[in-house]
Design a protein around this motif. Structure first.
Motif, PDB file in Angstrom:
ATOM      1  N   SER A  39       0.850  -1.186   0.000  1.00 63.35           N
ATOM      2  CA  SER A  39       0.000   0.000   0.000  1.00 63.35           C
ATOM      3  C   SER A  39       0.887   1.237   0.000  1.00 63.35           C
ATOM      4  CB  SER A  39      -0.931   0.009   1.214  1.00 63.35           C
ATOM      5  OG  SER A  39      -0.187   0.033   2.410  1.00 63.35           O
ATOM      6  N   ILE A  40       0.403   2.278  -0.674  1.00 64.42           N
ATOM      7  CA  ILE A  40       1.108   3.548  -0.741  1.00 64.42           C
ATOM      8  C   ILE A  40       0.158   4.641  -0.266  1.00 64.42           C
ATOM      9  CG2 ILE A  40       2.162   5.259  -2.269  1.00 64.42           C
ATOM     10  CD1 ILE A  40       3.102   2.943  -4.019  1.00 64.42           C
ATOM     11  N   PRO A  41       0.557   5.408   0.752  1.00 67.59           N
ATOM     12  CA  PRO A  41      -0.314   6.486   1.225  1.00 67.59           C
ATOM     13  C   PRO A  41      -0.396   7.620   0.204  1.00 67.59           C
ATOM     14  CG  PRO A  41       1.786   6.525   2.395  1.00 67.59           C
ATOM     15  CD  PRO A  41       1.802   5.319   1.518  1.00 67.59           C
ATOM     16  N   VAL A  42      -1.577   8.208   0.097  1.00 65.44           N
ATOM     17  CA  VAL A  42      -1.802   9.337  -0.812  1.00 65.44           C
ATOM     18  C   VAL A  42      -2.224  10.526   0.048  1.00 65.44           C
ATOM     19  CG1 VAL A  42      -3.095  10.194  -2.801  1.00 65.44           C
ATOM     20  CG2 VAL A  42      -2.508   7.753  -2.653  1.00 65.44           C
ATOM     21  N   LYS A  43      -1.344  11.509   0.132  1.00 63.87           N
ATOM     22  CA  LYS A  43      -1.588  12.638   1.025  1.00 63.87           C
ATOM     23  C   LYS A  43      -2.700  13.548   0.509  1.00 63.87           C
ATOM     24  CE  LYS A  43       2.491  15.008  -0.785  1.00 63.87           C
ATOM     25  NZ  LYS A  43       3.778  15.582  -0.402  1.00 63.87           N
ATOM     26  N   ALA A  44      -3.249  14.334   1.426  1.00 60.36           N
ATOM     27  CA  ALA A  44      -4.388  15.202   1.130  1.00 60.36           C
ATOM     28  C   ALA A  44      -4.103  16.178  -0.005  1.00 60.36           C
ATOM     29  CB  ALA A  44      -4.817  15.958   2.382  1.00 60.36           C
ATOM     30  N   ALA A  45      -2.910  16.746  -0.048  1.00 55.93           N
ATOM     31  CA  ALA A  45      -2.567  17.710  -1.095  1.00 55.93           C
ATOM     32  C   ALA A  45      -2.670  17.077  -2.481  1.00 55.93           C
ATOM     33  CB  ALA A  45      -1.164  18.264  -0.865  1.00 55.93           C
ATOM     34  N   VAL A  46      -2.277  15.829  -2.598  1.00 53.55           N
ATOM     35  CA  VAL A  46      -2.365  15.123  -3.885  1.00 53.55           C
ATOM     36  C   VAL A  46      -3.818  14.815  -4.216  1.00 53.55           C
ATOM     37  CG1 VAL A  46      -1.755  13.003  -5.120  1.00 53.55           C
ATOM     38  CG2 VAL A  46      -0.045  14.161  -3.689  1.00 53.55           C
ATOM     39  N   ARG A  47      -4.570  14.335  -3.234  1.00 53.32           N
ATOM     40  CA  ARG A  47      -5.988  14.030  -3.481  1.00 53.32           C
ATOM     41  C   ARG A  47      -6.725  15.275  -3.943  1.00 53.32           C
ATOM     42  NH1 ARG A  47      -5.494  11.868   1.628  1.00 53.32           N
ATOM     43  NH2 ARG A  47      -7.209  13.153   2.406  1.00 53.32           N
ATOM     44  N   LYS A  48      -6.416  16.411  -3.331  1.00 51.30           N
ATOM     45  CA  LYS A  48      -7.059  17.665  -3.708  1.00 51.30           C
ATOM     46  C   LYS A  48      -6.611  18.112  -5.099  1.00 51.30           C
ATOM     47  CE  LYS A  48      -7.866  22.387  -2.188  1.00 51.30           C
ATOM     48  NZ  LYS A  48      -7.604  23.402  -1.177  1.00 51.30           N
ATOM     49  N   ALA A  49      -5.307  18.109  -5.353  1.00 51.44           N
ATOM     50  CA  ALA A  49      -4.766  18.566  -6.641  1.00 51.44           C
ATOM     51  C   ALA A  49      -5.268  17.715  -7.800  1.00 51.44           C
ATOM     52  CB  ALA A  49      -3.240  18.550  -6.610  1.00 51.44           C
ATOM     53  N   GLU A  50      -5.465  16.433  -7.564  1.00 50.50           N
ATOM     54  CA  GLU A  50      -5.883  15.515  -8.624  1.00 50.50           C
ATOM     55  C   GLU A  50      -7.379  15.197  -8.569  1.00 50.50           C
ATOM     56  OE1 GLU A  50      -3.761  14.926 -10.964  1.00 50.50           O
ATOM     57  OE2 GLU A  50      -2.095  15.853  -9.877  1.00 50.50           O
ATOM     58  N   ALA A  51      -8.110  15.877  -7.677  1.00 55.62           N
ATOM     59  CA  ALA A  51      -9.571  15.699  -7.524  1.00 55.62           C
ATOM     60  C   ALA A  51      -9.943  14.229  -7.337  1.00 55.62           C
ATOM     61  CB  ALA A  51     -10.311  16.304  -8.711  1.00 55.62           C
ATOM     62  N   LEU A  52      -9.266  13.572  -6.388  1.00 56.98           N
ATOM     63  CA  LEU A  52      -9.502  12.152  -6.123  1.00 56.98           C
ATOM     64  C   LEU A  52     -10.436  11.962  -4.942  1.00 56.98           C
ATOM     65  CD1 LEU A  52      -5.832  10.850  -6.455  1.00 56.98           C
ATOM     66  CD2 LEU A  52      -7.677  10.680  -8.151  1.00 56.98           C
ATOM     67  N   ASN A  53     -11.315  10.985  -5.086  1.00 53.89           N
ATOM     68  CA  ASN A  53     -12.241  10.615  -4.020  1.00 53.89           C
ATOM     69  C   ASN A  53     -12.162   9.117  -3.773  1.00 53.89           C
ATOM     70  OD1 ASN A  53     -13.668  13.201  -3.564  1.00 53.89           O
ATOM     71  ND2 ASN A  53     -14.205  12.944  -5.708  1.00 53.89           N
ATOM     72  N   GLU A  54     -12.614   8.702  -2.606  1.00 59.34           N
ATOM     73  CA  GLU A  54     -12.618   7.285  -2.261  1.00 59.34           C
ATOM     74  C   GLU A  54     -13.311   6.477  -3.355  1.00 59.34           C
ATOM     75  OE1 GLU A  54     -13.722   4.395   1.499  1.00 59.34           O
ATOM     76  OE2 GLU A  54     -14.479   6.446   1.475  1.00 59.34           O
ATOM     77  N   GLY A  55     -12.671   5.397  -3.758  1.00 58.99           N
ATOM     78  CA  GLY A  55     -13.224   4.525  -4.771  1.00 58.99           C
ATOM     79  C   GLY A  55     -12.834   4.871  -6.196  1.00 58.99           C
ATOM     80  N   ASP A  56     -12.187   6.016  -6.392  1.00 59.07           N
ATOM     81  CA  ASP A  56     -11.771   6.417  -7.742  1.00 59.07           C
ATOM     82  C   ASP A  56     -10.636   5.525  -8.236  1.00 59.07           C
ATOM     83  OD1 ASP A  56     -13.558   8.509  -7.788  1.00 59.07           O
ATOM     84  OD2 ASP A  56     -12.043  10.077  -7.505  1.00 59.07           O
ATOM     85  N   PRO A  57     -10.650   5.196  -9.538  1.00 59.26           N
ATOM     86  CA  PRO A  57      -9.478   4.521 -10.101  1.00 59.26           C
ATOM     87  C   PRO A  57      -8.351   5.538 -10.233  1.00 59.26           C
ATOM     88  CG  PRO A  57     -11.107   4.948 -11.805  1.00 59.26           C
ATOM     89  CD  PRO A  57     -11.718   5.382 -10.495  1.00 59.26           C
ATOM     90  N   VAL A  58      -7.147   5.109  -9.919  1.00 54.66           N
ATOM     91  CA  VAL A  58      -5.995   6.013  -9.902  1.00 54.66           C
ATOM     92  C   VAL A  58      -4.878   5.389 -10.731  1.00 54.66           C
ATOM     93  CG1 VAL A  58      -4.292   7.156  -8.433  1.00 54.66           C
ATOM     94  CG2 VAL A  58      -6.618   6.813  -7.598  1.00 54.66           C
ATOM     95  N   LYS A  59      -4.407   6.120 -11.753  1.00 53.71           N
ATOM     96  CA  LYS A  59      -3.238   5.675 -12.505  1.00 53.71           C
ATOM     97  C   LYS A  59      -2.011   6.199 -11.768  1.00 53.71           C
ATOM     98  CE  LYS A  59      -1.009   5.585 -16.964  1.00 53.71           C
ATOM     99  NZ  LYS A  59      -1.011   6.036 -18.350  1.00 53.71           N
ATOM    100  N   ILE A  60      -1.142   5.292 -11.383  1.00 55.39           N
ATOM    101  CA  ILE A  60       0.000   5.635 -10.540  1.00 55.39           C
ATOM    102  C   ILE A  60       1.286   5.096 -11.157  1.00 55.39           C
ATOM    103  CG2 ILE A  60      -0.419   3.610  -9.087  1.00 55.39           C
ATOM    104  CD1 ILE A  60       0.630   5.229  -6.711  1.00 55.39           C
ATOM    105  N   THR A  61       2.344   5.886 -11.054  1.00 51.72           N
ATOM    106  CA  THR A  61       3.685   5.458 -11.452  1.00 51.72           C
ATOM    107  C   THR A  61       4.540   5.469 -10.199  1.00 51.72           C
ATOM    108  OG1 THR A  61       3.416   6.430 -13.646  1.00 51.72           O
ATOM    109  CG2 THR A  61       5.669   5.901 -12.949  1.00 51.72           C
ATOM    110  N   ILE A  62       5.226   4.349  -9.943  1.00 49.27           N
ATOM    111  CA  ILE A  62       6.104   4.292  -8.782  1.00 49.27           C
ATOM    112  C   ILE A  62       7.526   3.940  -9.243  1.00 49.27           C
ATOM    113  CG2 ILE A  62       4.345   3.759  -7.084  1.00 49.27           C
ATOM    114  CD1 ILE A  62       5.122   0.835  -7.270  1.00 49.27           C
ATOM    115  N   GLY A  63       8.479   4.571  -8.615  1.00 49.34           N
ATOM    116  CA  GLY A  63       9.888   4.281  -8.871  1.00 49.34           C
ATOM    117  C   GLY A  63      10.587   3.971  -7.568  1.00 49.34           C
ATOM    118  N   PHE A  64      11.504   3.019  -7.637  1.00 52.82           N
ATOM    119  CA  PHE A  64      12.257   2.642  -6.427  1.00 52.82           C
ATOM    120  C   PHE A  64      13.598   2.061  -6.808  1.00 52.82           C
ATOM    121  CE2 PHE A  64       8.979  -0.373  -7.525  1.00 52.82           C
ATOM    122  CZ  PHE A  64       9.626  -1.589  -7.635  1.00 52.82           C
TER     123      PHE A  64
END
Length: 106
Positions: free
Chosen positions: A81-106
């Protein structure tokens, strides 16, 4: 994006709430990306001789135009699991249950 390895996937934004009422928002990582995170965690543990806090792996994340550094955490059942902070949810207009396209690098 930092890191030698990158993965793109689509996940669903979900909320975890503590008994005290505090809510945290996450996306789940499964499949090939989860396997790669598990392998990275194992290699790092073998290299350092110790496990990172909660078994976490530091990652760089991108959702839409938002980029940030955080940690991915292994889930009890399977995957990460990856936490998604409030600033990102707001900037990307995300709500619970929304599909999210995510890119992760490590």
């Amino acid at each position: 994006m930092t890191g030698d390895e990158q993965h793109e996937l689509t996940s669903t934004l979900w909320r975890w709430q503590s008994a005290g009422g505090t809510a945290w928002w996450f996306v789940s990582v499964d499949g090939v990306a989860a396997d790669a995170l598990s392998a990275t965690a194992l290699v790092r543990r073998l290299e350092s001789g110790r496990r990172a806090g909660f078994g976490s792996v530091k990652v760089a994340v991108r959702i839409g135009g938002s980029r940030w550094q955080t940690s991915a955490f292994p889930m009890k059942e399977e995957g990460w699991s990856i936490p998604v902070k409030a600033a990102v949810r707001k900037a990307e207009a995300l709500n619970e249950g929304d599909p999210v396209k995510i890119t992760i690098g490590f």
